[in-house]
Structures are given as structure tokens and as C-alpha cells.
Enzyme design. Structure first.
Site, short mmCIF file in Angstrom:
data_model
loop_
_atom_site.label_atom_id
_atom_site.label_comp_id
_atom_site.label_asym_id
_atom_site.label_seq_id
_atom_site.Cartn_x
_atom_site.Cartn_y
_atom_site.Cartn_z
CD GLU A 241 7.11 -5.75 -1.44
OE1 GLU A 241 7.59 -4.92 -2.24
OE2 GLU A 241 7.77 -6.68 -0.95
N GLY B 50 0.84 -1.20 0.00
CA GLY B 50 0.00 0.00 0.00
C GLY B 50 0.87 1.24 0.00
CD GLU C 10 5.17 -9.37 -0.49
OE1 GLU C 10 4.67 -9.09 -1.59
OE2 GLU C 10 4.57 -9.23 0.59
CB THR D 222 -0.59 2.94 4.95
OG1 THR D 222 -1.40 3.90 4.28
CG2 THR D 222 -1.48 2.04 5.78
CB CYS E 147 3.83 0.02 -6.79
SG CYS E 147 3.91 -1.76 -6.94
O1 TXE Z 1 -3.53 3.25 0.31
P1 TXE Z 1 -3.48 2.64 1.75
P2 TXE Z 1 -4.54 4.31 -0.29
C1 TXE Z 1 -0.11 4.59 -2.86
C2 TXE Z 1 -0.62 5.52 -3.94
C3 TXE Z 1 -1.91 5.98 -3.40
C4 TXE Z 1 -1.57 6.10 -1.93
C5 TXE Z 1 -2.75 6.04 -1.00
O2 TXE Z 1 0.26 6.60 -4.09
O3 TXE Z 1 -2.33 7.20 -3.93
O4 TXE Z 1 -0.73 5.00 -1.68
O5 TXE Z 1 -3.60 4.97 -1.38
C6 TXE Z 1 -5.09 -0.56 4.46
N1 TXE Z 1 -3.77 -0.25 9.40
N2 TXE Z 1 -0.40 3.20 -3.14
O6 TXE Z 1 -4.91 5.34 0.69
O7 TXE Z 1 -4.31 3.44 2.70
C7 TXE Z 1 -6.18 -0.17 3.50
O8 TXE Z 1 -7.44 -0.45 4.05
C8 TXE Z 1 -3.86 -1.31 8.60
C9 TXE Z 1 0.67 2.42 -3.64
O9 TXE Z 1 -5.62 3.58 -0.94
O10 TXE Z 1 -2.07 2.42 2.08
C10 TXE Z 1 -5.84 -1.02 2.30
O11 TXE Z 1 -6.28 -2.35 2.50
N3 TXE Z 1 -4.21 -1.24 7.32
C11 TXE Z 1 0.38 0.99 -3.59
C12 TXE Z 1 -4.31 -0.98 2.32
O12 TXE Z 1 -3.95 -0.60 3.63
C13 TXE Z 1 -4.46 -0.03 6.80
C14 TXE Z 1 -0.99 0.53 -3.82
C15 TXE Z 1 -3.68 0.02 1.35
O13 TXE Z 1 -4.26 1.27 1.53
C16 TXE Z 1 -4.36 1.13 7.58
C17 TXE Z 1 -1.97 1.41 -3.25
C18 TXE Z 1 -4.01 0.98 8.95
N4 TXE Z 1 -3.91 2.02 9.79
C19 TXE Z 1 -1.66 2.70 -2.97
N5 TXE Z 1 -4.68 2.18 6.81
C20 TXE Z 1 1.42 0.04 -4.10
N6 TXE Z 1 2.57 0.01 -3.45
O14 TXE Z 1 1.19 -0.69 -5.04
C21 TXE Z 1 -4.96 1.71 5.58
N7 TXE Z 1 -4.84 0.36 5.58
#
Ligand code: TXE
Length: 479
Positions: A248, A226, A460, A230, A282
Site C-alpha cells: 500500500e 509506506g 487489503e 520503499t 495517503c
Molecule cells: O516512509 P518509508 P518514510 C510516503 C510519504 C512520505 C514518504 C517517505 O510521501 O513522505 O513516503 O516516508 C520501513 N525495508 N508515505 O520515509 O521509509 C520504515 O522503517 C523494510 C506514504 O517515512 O516507506 C517504516 O516502518 N522496511 C505512506 C515503513 O517502511 C523499510 C505512509 C515506512 O517508511 C525499509 C508513509 C526497507 N529497506 C509515508 N525502508 C502511506 N502510503 O500511507 C523503510 N522501511
């Protein structure tokens, strides 16, 4: 259709009967409800996983493999249904989900179902001391898997498959933005005969359900994909409990183009690496650096090919770019176009929201190319995660290496050149977990996958994932 939590092989409404709307990005309409789960739901999932663990961790590798291969087959058998569901939930073209996301989810189960039968541990003969050491690689217990919305089933299974192959039981949470295929997977797991409680899927928000998973004192490992912010939060919560973490995170990957490359191949691949999956991967090469000798030519050709990429409804077979995943995400991506302009960037193509006829409330946007004056501007430094790329010329190898590395991220890099010595020099020095030369996103599931710097911690893929999901225990026997 309402989505339910999958706990101990059964389907449950959230305990507090609280629900969230699930949107279809192609038309902006709510089309299902998902559980807004609380820590009580997570606790029930944990209890189910914990009670399944003694039996699953002792299930033979042959049997674990057999069940995983069955899941893989059933994903394949449901290709059309899963691809349509993925597209509806995420906004990506159906053909893309059919060609990439769903086949890849199936191969994740097949790959790790096979890999576990080949996973071996080390032994060390302590020569001259009459002792032998051998290392056991034992499953951790209950582990947490948290995945994002960009490649929903693909990344969800990328975590779950190695976790259960290694003998763990899982509490998993897909993104609340794209929960549908994870829900459909739970039905498939039952059909395949996965024992109750081995996989438990809790739906809901990151800040509540996700937070309950990362805070749970007895969920001893977390695999997360994510956003970087986060990831940093998860690391902070997990550190005092000494959890194992695989993170990741984001990327701002350079796509470096030298004038001796295979031009046509580079151009076509650069379209994919820029705008594939609406730029929401990503690994996308969102910073394009082109050698000055071919810069003007590239600019002209790139704008020309990009202008022919059709933005449209995900179900249309000629759609190249579908809808972005959500309204807030579309707004975030569009805001970067304004930031670029304010910083002196020049929009060479795109930059605007699009209304697709018949789907006017969908989250569509033009593929966007921004020419930047300096690599230090925000659009060139921050992860935008949408169909927006920056381009900029460079003159020398040293110069481009420096600017390529001058970001906080270090996930992947792409290099286009036919000069072997330059390839060796550059690949050695690029700060990235993965480097592609004369290709992009070519994957072999045995290879380590992950990033350096703010792109994450851990790797991974292949045996790296099986090592992550096991604890090494060394046994020393004196004889
Ligand atoms: O991601 P989040 P978001 C990047 C991309 C995007 C930004 C925000 O730039 O604009 O991140 O995206 C869970 N405890 N990427 O807000 O929030 C959430 O529910 C536990 C890059 O959508 O990081 C989801 O299942 N879990 C990326 C997951 O984390 C938590 C892909 C990812 O969401 C949490 C996506 C918490 N406190 C976004 N808060 C890549 N690397 O491929 C959120 N989540």
C-alpha cells in the site's frame, strides 16, 4: 520511557544494545529511546514466531476470535492512554487519536476476530467427471508486517489482525518515527492471553531491522504500507524469493468538484480531505479540481474556511492541525512550497512554518493552498504528504478526467456531483483503487482497500486480507 522489542511474549533490549532517539513532534524534544534492532533481533523474532506457528495455526477459530476480541476490548479500555501516547509520538491532535486512530485499532481486531469465523473457501463439483474439488485456505506460516508513521496503531493493527486471525505468526515492525503505541499494544497482547510468539514486534530502522525482515528467506509474505520508493525496493528484494506481497503505497489523489454538488457539504469535507491528520493520509485529496463556473466562489470560501483552522499544540481541544511528524518531514513539505513558487504556482494561503507559543521547537506548519497553472507541475504530480493542496479550474468532464488520471499514482479519488450519469461515467474511468462520491474516507472494513499504478499491489480489507494471508490449496477427489 524506553521502548523494548516484544519477542516470544517477553520484553527485550536490542542484542547490540544500540538505541535511537524518539522525538515528540509537538516540542521537538527527545522523550524516549527505541531499540535500533539488528538482523539478530529479527532472527530471534522469527524463531519465536516459527515455534508458535504449529500450535496457533491449529487453534480453533473460536479461540482465536475470543483472544482477538479481548485485545479489541483492552484497546478500548485504554483509549485515553493510547490516544495520548499516539498524539505525543506523532503530533496529531489528541481528539483525533481518540476519535479515529485508537477506536479504529480496536475495531480492526474486532472485525478480523469476527471475520475469521465467517471465512469460507470454495468447492467445485466437476459435473460429469465424478469428482469434487475443494479449496483449503491455509495460513502461510511466519509473515512480516511493516507499517508507517501517519496512522501508527491504526495501520499496524490493520495488518497484524488479519495475519493472526488467519493463523499466521507475525514479525512486525512499526515505523521508527512512531513506535510507542505498538509497544503499548504488546503489553495488551500479553494481558489478553495471546500465546507467546504469535506476534513479535521488532523496533528499529527500515534499512536495518526492516531490511532483515524483507530479506529473511523464511518470512514468506510481506504486508507493507509506506512510501512508493520503499515499496519498489521491497518488491525487488522479495521477487527472487517469490514472497507474497501486499504493498500500500503513496497517492496523489484528485478531489473533483462539479458545480452541481452539495456545496456546503463539499466545502466542509474538502477541509478534512485536504488537511485531516496534517494532510498525512495517503487518501488525502491533495489535487483539487474545481469546475470553472464555481471556481472563484470556491477559492474565496475555501481560503476563508482554511484561514480559521487553528494550528496548535496537539493537546488543545480547539487545535485542528497539530504538528507534522518529524523535522525532516516538515522540511520536505516546506520545500515543496518553494518548488511551487519556482514553478509559477501562487500561494493563496499559508506556506510557512509556524511557531506555537511555548512549543517553539515543534514541527508546525500553516495549511497551504497553492493555485497551479498546469497539472504537470511537480507540486501537482509528486506526493507531498503534508498540509498542502493544489487547486486548479477545469471546464469539461473529459478534461478533468484526463488530468485526474495523468499522475503515476492511483490510490483514491473523490468526486462531487449530483449527476448520476456523470457519476457512472467518471467512476468507471478514474484510475484509482477507491473512489468516493459525495463523501471522503467513509470506510467499511469489508471493502477492498488498495491502489493501482504506483500506489501499490494487492488489496487489503475484509476477506481480501484473509485471502492474502492464506495460501489456497485445491484438493480434487474422484469418486
Ligand atoms: O516512509 P518509508 P518514510 C510516503 C510519504 C512520505 C514518504 C517517505 O510521501 O513522505 O513516503 O516516508 C520501513 N525495508 N508515505 O520515509 O521509509 C520504515 O522503517 C523494510 C506514504 O517515512 O516507506 C517504516 O516502518 N522496511 C505512506 C515503513 O517502511 C523499510 C505512509 C515506512 O517508511 C525499509 C508513509 C526497507 N529497506 C509515508 N525502508 C502511506 N502510503 O500511507 C523503510 N522501511
Amino acid at each position: 520511557m524506553n521502548i523494548q522489542n516484544y519477542i516470544n511474549g517477553n520484553f527485550h533490549n536490542p542484542i547490540q544494545d544500540d538505541w535511537l532517539d524518539n522525538y515528540n513532534p509537538s516540542n521537538g524534544e527527545v522523550y524516549s529511546q527505541i531499540p535500533n534492532s539488528s538482523s539478530e533481533d529479527v532472527e530471534n523474532a522469527y524463531i519465536a514466531a516459527k515455534s508458535a506457528f504449529p500450535s496457533w495455526s491449529q487453534t480453533t477459530l473460536d479461540e482465536r476470535s475470543r483472544i482477538m476480541l479481548k485485545i479489541s476490548e483492552l484497546i478500548e479500555a485504554n483509549l485515553d492512554r493510547l490516544a495520548e501516547a499516539e498524539s505525543k509520538d506523532n503530533g496529531k491532535p489528541i481528539w483525533l487519536a481518540k476519535a479515529v486512530d485508537i477506536p479504529r485499532a480496536s475495531s480492526n481486531f474486532r472485525f478480523f476476530g469476527n471475520a475469521i469465523t465467517q471465512f469460507a473457501s470454495e468447492s467445485h463439483e466437476s459435473v460429469g467427471q465424478q469428482a469434487i474439488n475443494y479449496t483449503l485456505r491455509q495460513p502461510i506460516g511466519v509473515v512480516g508486517c511493516i507499517s508507517p508513521w501517519n496512522l501508527p496503531l491504526y495501520l499496524f493493527t490493520w495488518k497484524i489482525a488479519p495475519a493472526i486471525a488467519a493463523g499466521n505468526c507475525v514479525v512486525a515492525k512499526p515505523s521508527e518515527v512512531t513506535p510507542m503505541t505498538a509497544f503499548l499494544l504488546s503489553e495488551i497482547c500479553n494481558e489478553a492471553g495471546l500465546p507467546k510468539g504469535v506476534l513479535n514486534i521488532v523496533h528499529g530502522l527500515g534499512t536495518t531491522a526492516g531490511q532483515a525482515i524483507i530479506e529473511h528467506p523464511d518470512i514468506k509474505a510481506i504486508s507493507f504500507t509506506g512510501g512508493t520508493a520503499t515499496g519498489a525496493h521491497i518488491a525487488k528484494v522479495a521477487a527472487p524469493m517469490f514472497k507474497k506481497l501486499s504493498l500500500e503505497l503513496g497517492g496523489k489523489n484528485p478531489n473533483i468538484i462539479f458545480d452541481d454538488c452539495d456545496y456546503e457539504d463539499m466545502l466542509i469535507t474538502t477541509i478534512r480531505s485536504s488537511f485531516g491528520n496534517q494532510g498525512q493520509i495517503c487518501l488525502c485529496g491533495s489535487r483539487i479540481f474545481v469546475q470553472d463556473t464555481i471556481y472563484e466562489q470556491f477559492k474565496k470560501d475555501f481560503v476563508n474556511v482554511v484561514s480559521k483552522q487553528k494550528v496548535g499544540h496537539p493537546s488543545a481541544p480547539d487545535t485542528k492541525i497539530g504538528a507534522l511528524v518529524s523535522k525532516p518531514h516538515l522540511e520536505k513539505v516546506l520545500s515543496y512550497v518553494d518548488i511551487a513558487k519556482a514553478e509559477g504556482g501562487k500561494v493563496l494561503y499559508g506556506g510557512k512554518q509556524i511557531k506555537v507559543e511555548g512549543y517553539e521547537n515543534g514541527y508546525y506548519m500553516e495549511p497551504t493552498i497553492i493555485e497551479v497553472q498546469t497539472d504537470e507541475c511537480r507540486v501537482n504530480q509528486e506526493e507531498i504528504f503534508g498540509p498542502v493542496v493544489t487547486i486548479m479550474p477545469f471546464t469539461t468532464e473529459d478534461e478533468v478526467l484526463q488530468i485526474a488520471n495523468k499522475v503515476k499514482y492511483g490510490l483514491s479519488a473523490t468526486l462531487w456531483t449530483n449527476d448520476l450519469k456523470r457519476t457512472m461515467r467518471m467512476t468507471n474511468q478514474l484510475q484509482a483503487g477507491m473512489v468516493w462520491v459525495n463523501t471522503w474516507l467513509m470506510r467499511d472494513l469489508r471493502t477492498p482497500f488498495g491502489g493501482v499504478k504506483d500506489s501499490g499491489v494487492g488489496r487489503e480489507g475484509g476477506f481480501e486480507a484473509l485471502r492474502f494471508f492464506t495460501e489456497a490449496k485445491n484438493v480434487c477427489i474422484k469418486y
